[in-house]
Design an enzyme around this catalytic site. Structure first.
Site, PDB file in Angstrom:
ATOM      1  N   GLU A 141       0.814  -1.224   0.000  1.00 26.27           N
ATOM      2  CA  GLU A 141       0.000   0.000   0.000  1.00 26.27           C
ATOM      3  C   GLU A 141       0.844   1.268   0.000  1.00 26.27           C
ATOM      4  O   GLU A 141       0.386   2.319  -0.467  1.00 26.27           O
ATOM      5  CB  GLU A 141      -0.950   0.001   1.202  1.00 26.27           C
ATOM      6  CG  GLU A 141      -2.076  -1.018   1.128  1.00 26.27           C
ATOM      7  CD  GLU A 141      -1.699  -2.388   1.668  1.00 26.27           C
ATOM      8  OE1 GLU A 141      -2.571  -3.266   1.748  1.00 26.27           O
ATOM      9  OE2 GLU A 141      -0.487  -2.583   2.013  1.00 26.27           O
ATOM     10  N   PHE A 185      -9.228  -8.174  16.157  1.00 24.66           N
ATOM     11  CA  PHE A 185      -8.151  -8.558  15.246  1.00 24.66           C
ATOM     12  C   PHE A 185      -7.876  -7.437  14.247  1.00 24.66           C
ATOM     13  O   PHE A 185      -8.782  -6.920  13.620  1.00 24.66           O
ATOM     14  CB  PHE A 185      -8.546  -9.844  14.508  1.00 24.66           C
ATOM     15  CG  PHE A 185      -7.584 -10.293  13.457  1.00 24.66           C
ATOM     16  CD1 PHE A 185      -6.305 -10.726  13.794  1.00 24.66           C
ATOM     17  CD2 PHE A 185      -7.952 -10.296  12.120  1.00 24.66           C
ATOM     18  CE1 PHE A 185      -5.411 -11.146  12.811  1.00 24.66           C
ATOM     19  CE2 PHE A 185      -7.079 -10.717  11.131  1.00 24.66           C
ATOM     20  CZ  PHE A 185      -5.799 -11.141  11.486  1.00 24.66           C
ATOM     21  N   GLN A 186      -6.615  -7.042  14.139  1.00 24.98           N
ATOM     22  CA  GLN A 186      -6.132  -5.989  13.243  1.00 24.98           C
ATOM     23  C   GLN A 186      -6.691  -4.607  13.593  1.00 24.98           C
ATOM     24  O   GLN A 186      -6.688  -3.696  12.759  1.00 24.98           O
ATOM     25  CB  GLN A 186      -6.452  -6.314  11.777  1.00 24.98           C
ATOM     26  CG  GLN A 186      -5.688  -7.538  11.251  1.00 24.98           C
ATOM     27  CD  GLN A 186      -5.854  -7.732   9.750  1.00 24.98           C
ATOM     28  OE1 GLN A 186      -6.918  -7.494   9.189  1.00 24.98           O
ATOM     29  NE2 GLN A 186      -4.786  -8.181   9.090  1.00 24.98           N
ATOM     30  N   VAL A 198      15.441   9.588  -3.372  1.00 30.68           N
ATOM     31  CA  VAL A 198      16.104  10.452  -2.395  1.00 30.68           C
ATOM     32  C   VAL A 198      17.508   9.928  -2.156  1.00 30.68           C
ATOM     33  O   VAL A 198      17.748   8.723  -2.149  1.00 30.68           O
ATOM     34  CB  VAL A 198      15.303  10.488  -1.079  1.00 30.68           C
ATOM     35  CG1 VAL A 198      16.136  11.029   0.078  1.00 30.68           C
ATOM     36  CG2 VAL A 198      14.056  11.337  -1.251  1.00 30.68           C
ATOM     37  N   PHE A 211      24.307   8.544   0.038  1.00 30.27           N
ATOM     38  CA  PHE A 211      24.164   9.857   0.657  1.00 30.27           C
ATOM     39  C   PHE A 211      24.383   9.778   2.164  1.00 30.27           C
ATOM     40  O   PHE A 211      24.970  10.684   2.766  1.00 30.27           O
ATOM     41  CB  PHE A 211      22.781  10.440   0.352  1.00 30.27           C
ATOM     42  CG  PHE A 211      22.733  11.938   0.403  1.00 30.27           C
ATOM     43  CD1 PHE A 211      23.164  12.687  -0.667  1.00 30.27           C
ATOM     44  CD2 PHE A 211      22.257  12.598   1.535  1.00 30.27           C
ATOM     45  CE1 PHE A 211      23.130  14.079  -0.623  1.00 30.27           C
ATOM     46  CE2 PHE A 211      22.215  13.974   1.583  1.00 30.27           C
ATOM     47  CZ  PHE A 211      22.652  14.721   0.500  1.00 30.27           C
TER      48      PHE A 211
END
Length: 573
Positions: free
Chosen positions: A50, A112-113, A381, A466
């Site tokens: 997601e 649940f969840q 990035v 980086f």
């Protein structure tokens, strides 16, 4: 015939012009995805996480300016949306998230969840609300859509799975979302700004993403004021091209010329920019700012004058009041600095015929030269941002998408999914780092599943580049940055995607052209130099001391070989 709440959501999205929804199917979301299936007018883009859905929706919203939608099932499903939604919110793009929830009868008893999404999404949205009754759905959904569009950000509708399956109690209204308004400051404020600029000898314009669509007005103002134009990274795609007053960027990946043009001005006019690094603003100049967002005015530095308004409309009203200046000394100095800085940067993007090293600056230059004139670029990035900022050429038709405000790793390929889905006829190129690509590598499968012909230019340097540079610049010995990578090109082939591995600079251009001409997704794995320095526009004494401390620590730690490699990388082209 009665329809369900899920049907109402699907029909409302279609009426608002939404063409696709990004997400992962599952339990509490089943009613909504089934409604989309039956409607047959909105495409479901099945991503593997997601988080990818939210980033993809953000890229679509950035490129089209229209409402984009992502969705997640209850608990862990919609929690994965959060990082991408933070990016959307901070980028100011209109995105609606449908966060499915556990059954309404089980909320509050540790089911649940179970989570509390109406609280979890507050920090990354303008509006988030739980629909606890079918009668609420129409008002909450349409308000969320209006807020996302009008405030240019995220809105979240939390819908328990059982509520989505109950009959809808309202009919769709004829009008759902507003168009962007025209906002112009009062005449007195425009006159006040004109007086300030007309009375200043050395004016610099500092321009950000808020200047989208105002290229002509900004350049006309610079011409009248004989003012250099400095831009932010997000402002690059809107202002860098066809601009004789451009003197580059400022900031951590910017140019020395942009830095000097801001520091040496008498008056700084900030246009549509909420640039976060205060040390780059002038200390003694008068500063005025125009922005459409009230929270941006004076957010980074004290102002002498702040105007709330759209950049294009405000400058259109301002220009007739501006006197044409003849003194070009400030502009000439800034342009000379830019020419020198540009020459130095371009020298780093060269590759000699017998070179054995592939420098990332050269990679970006080559891709820029062979890419389509209307290509869409995304960049991870880290160091890919620096090379994109400095070496990617824009022309008013090319677009750039990145996590420039939120600064999330692994965004480039995810943004590319949304860019390609929204713009199927255009070339989409992802500048990916090996760290960012590997972090969300599952979404690579989305490219082949949906036949999205994204081209990924993957810099494989075996490190979180980086971060490694940040450690060295801070005087630390770099640790925990190494990446043990597979052959990404071979992995691509195993997944049914064209993969090309490039180990010498002499074969780079041919490999990029081959990938861009391929009818389908492709990955070019470039074995690039590891120790490539990304120098800021100005190096402070403290930064020099810290880097010197790293050099000393490296020798004492028996890592002198790395210093030799660093020197070779910096000198050999």
């Amino acid at each position: 015939m009665s329809i369900t709440g899920a049907d109402y959501i699907a029909q409302a999205l279609h009426q608002a012009g939404v063409q696709r929804v990004y997400g992962v199917v599952g339990d509490s979301l089943n009613g909504f995805t089934d409604a989309l299936r039956r409607l047959e007018k909105i495409e479901w883009i099945h991503v593997r996480n997601e988080e990818g859905a939210a980033f993809a929706a953000g890229a679509e919203a950035h490129l089209t300016g229209e409402l984009a939608v992502c969705a997640g099932s209850c608990g862990p499903g919609n929690l994965h949306l959060i990082n991408g939604l933070f990016d959307c919110q901070r980028s100011g793009v209109p995105v609606l998230a449908i966060a499915a929830h556990i059954p309404s009868s089980e909320i509050g008893i540790d089911y649940f969840q179970a989570t509390h999404p109406e609280s979890l999404f507050k920090d990354c949205s303008h509006y988030v609300e739980l629909v606890s009754n079918p009668k609420m759905l129409a008002q909450v959904l349409t308000r969320a859509m209006r807020v996302a569009v009008a405030k240019r950000g995220v809105a979240v509708v939390v819908v328990p799975g059982d509520i989505a399956l109950k009959p809808a109690t309202a009919k769709l209204a004829e009008w759902l979302v507003p168009k962007r308004p025209v906002v112009r400051p009062a005449e007195g404020e425009i006159a006040q700004l004109a007086t300030l600029l007309n009375g200043s000898e050395r004016v610099t314009l500092f321009c950000g993403a808020g200047c989208a669509g105002a290229h002509a007005e900004v350049v006309d103002l610079a011409r009248k004021l004989q003012a250099p134009i400095v831009h932010t990274l997000r402002g690059k795609e809107y202002l860098e091209y066809d601009n004789p007053f451009d003197v580059g960027m400022t900031g951590l990946v910017g140019f020395a010329s942009g830095y000097k043009a801001m520091k040496s001005c008498e008056t700084l006019l900030i246009l549509g920019a909420d640039f976060p690094y205060r040390q780059f603003f002038p200390e003694d100049a008068r500063i005025a700012q125009i922005d459409l967002r009230p929270e941006a005015l004076g957010n980074r530095c004290p102002l002498n004058l702040g105007l709330l308004g759209d950049i294009k409309e405000t400058l259109s009203a301002l220009l007739p009041r501006i006197n044409t200046k003849s003194d070009t000394r400030h502009l000439d100095s800034a342009l000379a600095d830019y020419a020198h800085a540009r020459q130095e940067l371009d020298s780093l993007a060269q590759s000699s015929p017998d070179s054995k090293l592939i420098h990332p600056q050269y990679v970006t230059r080559v891709v820029s030269e062979v890419a389509a004139e209307d290509a869409i670029f995304t960049c991870d990035v880290g160091t890919p941002i620096a090379w994109t900022a400095r070496y990617l050429k824009v022309n008013g038709r090319r677009r750039i998408v990145g996590s420039f405000n939120h600064g999330s790793m692994a965004n480039a390929m995810l943004h590319a999914i949304g860019a390609q889905a929204a713009c199927p006829g255009r070339q989409v190129i992802s500048f990916s780092g090996d760290g960012g690509f590997a972090m969300m590598m599952g979404e690579f499968l989305t490219l082949s599943q949906h036949n999205l012909p994204v081209k990924i230019i993957l810099l494989n340097n075996g490190t979180l580049g980086f971060v490694e540079l940040e450690m060295k610049a801070g005087g630390f010995l770099d640790a925990g940055c190494d990446l043990k990578n597979p052959s990404f090109a071979a992995m691509a082939e195993a997944m049914g995607v064209k993969g090309i591995r490039v180990a010498t600079p002499q074969t780079l251009r041919g490999a990029v052209v081959e990938a861009l001409n391929h009818d389908g997704p492709a990955l070019v794995e470039v074995m690039s130099t590891r120790q490539e320095l990304v120098m800021p526009p100005v190096t402070t004494t403290e930064e020099a001391k810290s880097f010197g401390l790293f050099l000393m620590k490296a020798v004492l730690d028996g890592r002198a070989r790395e210093l030799i490699d660093l020197t070779k990388t910096a000198l050999l082209r």
